[in-house]
Each structure stands twice: as C-alpha cells, then as structure tokens.
Design a protein around this motif. Structure first.
Motif, mmCIF file in Angstrom:
data_model
loop_
_atom_site.group_PDB
_atom_site.id
_atom_site.type_symbol
_atom_site.label_atom_id
_atom_site.label_comp_id
_atom_site.label_asym_id
_atom_site.label_seq_id
_atom_site.Cartn_x
_atom_site.Cartn_y
_atom_site.Cartn_z
ATOM 1 N N VAL A 123 0.868 -1.088 0.008
ATOM 2 C CA VAL A 123 -0.071 -0.055 0.092
ATOM 3 C C VAL A 123 0.694 1.353 0.071
ATOM 4 O O VAL A 123 0.830 2.032 -0.937
ATOM 5 N N TRP A 154 8.327 -0.095 2.249
ATOM 6 C CA TRP A 154 7.882 -0.707 3.419
ATOM 7 C C TRP A 154 6.909 -1.986 3.111
ATOM 8 O O TRP A 154 6.074 -2.102 3.820
ATOM 9 N N THR A 155 7.230 -2.526 2.184
ATOM 10 C CA THR A 155 6.381 -3.767 1.835
ATOM 11 C C THR A 155 7.055 -4.923 2.674
ATOM 12 O O THR A 155 8.155 -5.616 2.149
ATOM 13 N N ARG A 157 7.839 -8.335 4.446
ATOM 14 C CA ARG A 157 7.838 -9.805 4.277
ATOM 15 C C ARG A 157 7.726 -10.091 2.726
ATOM 16 O O ARG A 157 7.495 -11.534 2.356
ATOM 17 N N HIS A 209 12.721 -6.754 10.701
ATOM 18 C CA HIS A 209 11.584 -6.821 10.366
ATOM 19 C C HIS A 209 11.190 -7.312 8.973
ATOM 20 O O HIS A 209 10.001 -7.211 8.546
ATOM 21 N N LEU A 360 7.816 0.125 16.785
ATOM 22 C CA LEU A 360 7.013 0.374 15.429
ATOM 23 C C LEU A 360 5.777 0.761 15.318
ATOM 24 O O LEU A 360 5.253 1.436 14.732
ATOM 25 N N PRO A 365 0.765 -0.073 11.874
ATOM 26 C CA PRO A 365 0.428 0.230 10.259
ATOM 27 C C PRO A 365 -0.199 1.512 10.076
ATOM 28 O O PRO A 365 -0.500 1.886 8.967
ATOM 29 N N ASN A 369 -0.914 9.775 15.410
ATOM 30 C CA ASN A 369 -1.290 11.031 14.963
ATOM 31 C C ASN A 369 -2.631 10.917 13.997
ATOM 32 O O ASN A 369 -3.691 11.725 14.189
HETATM 33 C C1 LIG Z 1 8.981 -1.443 9.637
HETATM 34 C C2 LIG Z 1 7.776 -0.812 8.971
HETATM 35 C C3 LIG Z 1 6.750 -2.026 8.160
HETATM 36 C C4 LIG Z 1 5.730 -1.461 7.585
HETATM 37 N N1 LIG Z 1 5.195 -2.343 6.784
HETATM 38 C C5 LIG Z 1 4.288 -1.970 5.647
HETATM 39 C C6 LIG Z 1 3.600 -2.880 5.014
HETATM 40 O O1 LIG Z 1 3.866 -4.158 5.042
HETATM 41 N N2 LIG Z 1 2.824 -2.376 3.950
HETATM 42 C C7 LIG Z 1 2.529 -0.979 3.663
HETATM 43 O O2 LIG Z 1 1.903 -0.788 2.850
HETATM 44 N N3 LIG Z 1 3.204 -0.285 4.886
HETATM 45 C C8 LIG Z 1 4.034 -0.632 5.511
HETATM 46 N N4 LIG Z 1 4.791 0.113 6.348
HETATM 47 C C9 LIG Z 1 4.280 1.771 6.276
HETATM 48 C C10 LIG Z 1 3.595 2.287 7.496
HETATM 49 O O3 LIG Z 1 2.132 2.072 7.329
HETATM 50 C C11 LIG Z 1 3.775 3.653 7.316
HETATM 51 O O4 LIG Z 1 5.244 3.870 7.692
HETATM 52 C C12 LIG Z 1 3.044 4.511 8.164
HETATM 53 O O5 LIG Z 1 1.653 4.593 7.673
HETATM 54 C C13 LIG Z 1 3.435 6.129 8.011
HETATM 55 O O6 LIG Z 1 3.569 6.539 6.764
HETATM 56 P P1 LIG Z 1 4.908 7.364 6.440
HETATM 57 O O7 LIG Z 1 5.992 6.498 6.947
HETATM 58 O O8 LIG Z 1 4.857 7.556 5.029
HETATM 59 O O9 LIG Z 1 4.814 8.622 7.131
HETATM 60 P P2 LIG Z 1 4.367 10.130 6.641
HETATM 61 O O10 LIG Z 1 3.146 10.108 6.020
HETATM 62 O O11 LIG Z 1 5.655 10.683 5.981
HETATM 63 O O12 LIG Z 1 4.253 10.781 8.101
HETATM 64 C C14 LIG Z 1 5.479 11.314 8.807
HETATM 65 C C15 LIG Z 1 4.985 11.884 10.045
HETATM 66 O O13 LIG Z 1 4.129 13.078 10.057
HETATM 67 C C16 LIG Z 1 2.726 12.769 10.760
HETATM 68 N N5 LIG Z 1 1.827 13.049 9.932
HETATM 69 C C17 LIG Z 1 1.682 13.034 8.389
HETATM 70 N N6 LIG Z 1 0.532 13.695 7.967
HETATM 71 C C18 LIG Z 1 -0.027 14.179 9.274
HETATM 72 C C19 LIG Z 1 -1.234 14.961 9.641
HETATM 73 N N7 LIG Z 1 -2.102 15.284 8.543
HETATM 74 N N8 LIG Z 1 -1.729 15.207 10.669
HETATM 75 C C20 LIG Z 1 -0.804 14.755 11.699
HETATM 76 N N9 LIG Z 1 0.287 14.451 11.470
HETATM 77 C C21 LIG Z 1 0.784 13.744 10.201
HETATM 78 C C22 LIG Z 1 2.746 11.082 10.694
HETATM 79 O O14 LIG Z 1 1.958 10.644 11.626
HETATM 80 C C23 LIG Z 1 4.036 10.634 10.905
HETATM 81 O O15 LIG Z 1 4.395 10.823 12.238
HETATM 82 C C24 LIG Z 1 5.652 -0.213 7.328
HETATM 83 C C25 LIG Z 1 6.226 0.527 7.896
HETATM 84 C C26 LIG Z 1 7.527 0.194 8.861
HETATM 85 C C27 LIG Z 1 8.374 1.451 9.408
#
Ligand SMILES: Cc1cc2nc3c(=O)[nH]c(=O)nc-3n(C[C@H](O)[C@H](O)[C@H](O)COP(=O)(O)OP(=O)(O)OC[C@H]3O[C@@H](n4cnc5c(N)ncnc54)[C@H](O)[C@@H]3O)c2cc1C
Length: 386
Positions: A123, A154-155, A157, A209, A360, A365, A369
C-alpha cells in the motif's frame, strides 16, 4: 496476569506451548543477522494458527477475529515476534469479503495447507506516505491483463511471501468523482512476477522486520486477479483496516504483558541497598501503572473485536484499541528498561530487542497522529484537518 477466565484458553495454551520452543536465544540470533524466523513461521503454519480466519470449507479453522487476536497476543506475551507473519491474518479479510469464488478456491486451501503464504501488503509509497489516496502506482487494462507500474515502500515480508495484495490506481485522480474512487486491489503472484516486472530490495531497519522496497515496471497481472470491482479497492482496504488495527493492538497488549512480567520478576529478585528494588514505590508504581494501562487497552481490544464480529461499525473502537495498546506497550517497554537499570540495555535480557520491536506500533500500520485525527474528526465532529 492469567486468571483462568481468559478467552480461547485452549488455543492460548497451545500457542504458549509452541512458543516455548522459540526462546530468546533464537530471536537474538536472528536479530543479529536480520534473518527471517522461518522455523517459527513454519511451526505456526503447521499448527494451523495462521489459517485461523480461513473458513473450514477452505481448510482453515473458521475462527472469529478474537481468536486470531488471542493467538497473536500470546505470541508476543511469550517474547516471540508475530510481525514475521501477522499480515496473513489481517489481510485475509480483503480476500474473504471481497474476493470472488474462483479466487478463494484457488488460494485459500493452499494458504490453509501452508503451501503458499499471503504475507505481503503493498500500500505505502515513498511519495505519498500516509496519504494513501495520492499513490502513484498505476494499473492499466490491456486485454486480459493489467499492466502495473510504480513503486512501493515498507512492503514487509515480500521476500517471504508467495502472494501480495497490491493497491494501484486504475483511474487517474483527475477523472474520478471522489478521490477515494479509482483505486483497485490485485493479487500478485510474486514468484511468477519476480524478474518479470517486479524487483524487491530489502531495507535494513532498527529491528528485524524483513521489510522491503518494491519496484514495479510493466508488470502484467492477469485481470482475473483483480479483487472485487475495479475502482473500489480503497473501500476494500479500508474495511480490512479495522481488523488490522485490532490484531496489532492485541500484539501490543502481548508485548506489554511480556515487559510487565519481566519487570515485576526482576524487581522481586534484584537487591540493592540490602533491599529488593521492588520494595521501593519508585520502582513499583511505574510497573503498576503499566499494568493499568495494559488492562485498559486489553478491554478495548476485546470490545473492538466483539463489535467487529457482530458486523457493527467498529471504527472508533478499533482505533482506540490500537492507540491505547500501542501506548501501553511503549510505556511498558520504557518502564521495563528503567526497572532493569543497566541490564535493560544488555542484549541477553531481550528487553532492548522487544523495546525496538514494539516502538514500531506508534508509526505502523497507522501512526498515532492519524488515529487521533480520526477520533477528532469522525468521533468528536471536529473540523477536518487535511
Ligand atoms: C517497519 C515497517 C513496516 C511496514 N510495513 C508495511 C507494509 O507491510 N505495507 C505497507 O503498505 N506499509 C507498511 N509500512 C508503512 C507504514 O504504514 C507507514 O510508515 C505509516 O503509515 C506512516 O507513513 P509514512 O512512513 O509515509 O509517514 P508520513 O506519512 O511521511 O508521516 C510522517 C509523520 O508525519 C505525521 N503526519 C503526516 N500527516 C499528518 C497529519 N495530517 N496530521 C498529523 N500528523 C501527520 C505522521 O503521523 C508521521 O508521524 C511499514 C512501515 C514500517 C516502518
């Protein structure tokens, strides 16, 4: 913390018995190498735990979500790490609820038998982050196929899964009535796709992870692998997110229990100034507070799972469960390090490993915030902020 009235007592007992075979030394070694816990995942699979949610007609055990939550909670309480395989549980709903008969027949019996794994969920993208509706990965229909182009990050597995659920835009944003339309979900057979439009690059993270980056270039996905209706994929993903939040929350409750048990045991045996450290209220109170936080989160997980199983709207409860449980596990992790003093940092105590692992869940996921934002807007009726 086990009072004999727990739900799914027999299942929990069997998970505990299985996890005993995978002690801290097993996880420490993998953590050092950043290696996948294959033996552990194989054991959970053969015992049937990962097919708990697959209906019996397809070879699974047809158990409710709260049973899956109990399984994952016990895995974490035992000091193991379900992150290596939990996605199979929470992605199942998308296939079960929105997949067609042929797709279920093709994949579910093989998943239930442990022949193939459904562990990868594509996603998140580097360019859009939390703003899922802005993903750039596209899928264009060409005869009997969709041609997919884009990138995922971050896909997790992906290297250890046979199937991936992939979200892609099938209609450009400018051409849809609502931004949430025009996205579609596909089942990608990864072994088939590797080297033919799909490339996987591992990302090394602070904990073990098995997460990756995925590059997709002119990947041809058979049209029969589209889940549900074209353009409705975001709705399908959203409907699975409540299950995902409840299951991750259950894992966090398990983590919190592990930290609390570990800290309480240490405080009862470590003596400093000729008295047990646990005799000092400065040491007792943080453990007691972590316990209170964990129990509150546990109740909310139970409530959310019940509502989910009754088919009621559980958006509020699933989000509350994830928020409270992730906060409880993180607070318990911090407390556990503090209770152990210097030994909290020593690898052989497993605390620093679990501390890194549970961190994490403040971010994925869904980040804290975004949960607060959901509660503010959808529960409290405050103005939309983004
Ligand atoms: C180890 C790991 C495994 C993962 N596994 C998967 C997976 O298998 N499949 C998958 O699809 N994704 C996966 N993810 C992705 C994960 O879902 C995202 O990292 C998470 O949703 C946050 O997105 P981002 O990292 O792009 O942060 P960003 O969207 O860049 O946000 C950065 C920070 O800003 C804050 N923020 C952004 N917008 C706002 C707002 N409007 N108001 C307040 N705060 C805000 C966020 O809360 C965050 O703290 C994984 C992530 C990690 C680190």
């Amino acid at each position: 913390m086990r009072d004999g009235t727990e739900s799914f007592a027999e299942i929990r007992e069997s998970v505990r018995a299985l996890c005993v075979e995978f002690p801290g030394s097993y996880w420490r070694e993998l953590d050092r190498e950043r290696a996948y816990p294959k033996t552990f995942v194989d054991a959970l699979t053969s015992a049937g735990f990962l097919s708990a949610l697959i209906p019996e007609e397809y070879g699974g055990s047809g158990l409710p979500l709260s049973a899956a939550a109990a399984i994952l909670e016990e895995v974490q309480t035992a000091g193991c790490n379900g992150a290596a395989c939990h996605a199979q549980m929470y992605m199942m709903g998308t296939l079960l609820r929105h997949g067609n008969g042929a797709q279920k027949q093709k994949y579910l019996p093989a998943i239930a038998a442990g022949k193939i794994r459904l562990q990868a969920f594509g996603v998140t993208e580097p360019g859009s982050g939390t703003d899922t509706l802005s993903i750039a990965t596209s899928a264009r229909r060409e005869g009997a196929h969709y041609v997919v182009n884009g990138q995922k990050i971050w896909t997790s597995r992906a290297e250890h899964s046979d199937l991936m659920l992939l979200l892609a835009r099938t209609t450009p944003k400018e051409q849809v009535n609502k931004r949430s339309e025009g996205l579609s979900v596909f089942i990608v057979e990864m072994r088939e796709a590797l080297g033919k439009g799909l490339a996987i690059r591992p990302i090394r993270t602070m904990m073990n992870h098995a997460t990756t980056e995925i590059f997709v270039e002119n990947l041809r996905v058979p049209a029969e692998n589209l889940i549900g209706e074209e353009g409705q994929g975001f709705r399908y993903i959203l409907s699975g997110m409540n299950a995902e939040r409840i299951l991750i929350a259950a894992e966090c409750v398990g983590d919190a229990k592990w930290f609390i048990e570990k800290a309480a045991a240490y405080a009862k045996e470590r003596s400093v100034f000729s008295r047990l450290i646990g005799q000092n209220q400065g040491v007792q109170f943080p453990i007691a507070r972590a316990y209170a936080q964990m129990r509150a989160a546990e109740l909310m997980v139970t409530e959310a799972a019940k509502r989910y199983e009754r088919g009621e709207d559980c958006g509020e409860e699933a989000n509350l469960a994830k928020l409270l449980a992730a906060d409880a596990s993180w607070a318990a992790a911090d407390m556990c390090v503090q209770t152990h003093g210097g030994f909290g940092f020593a690898e052989e105590y497993d605390i620093e490993r679990k501390f890194r692992e549970t961190r994490l869940y403040q971010v994925a996921p869904v980040s804290t915030n975004l949960i607060l934002s959901y509660l503010a807007e959808h529960v409290l009726g405050l103005p939309r902020s983004y």
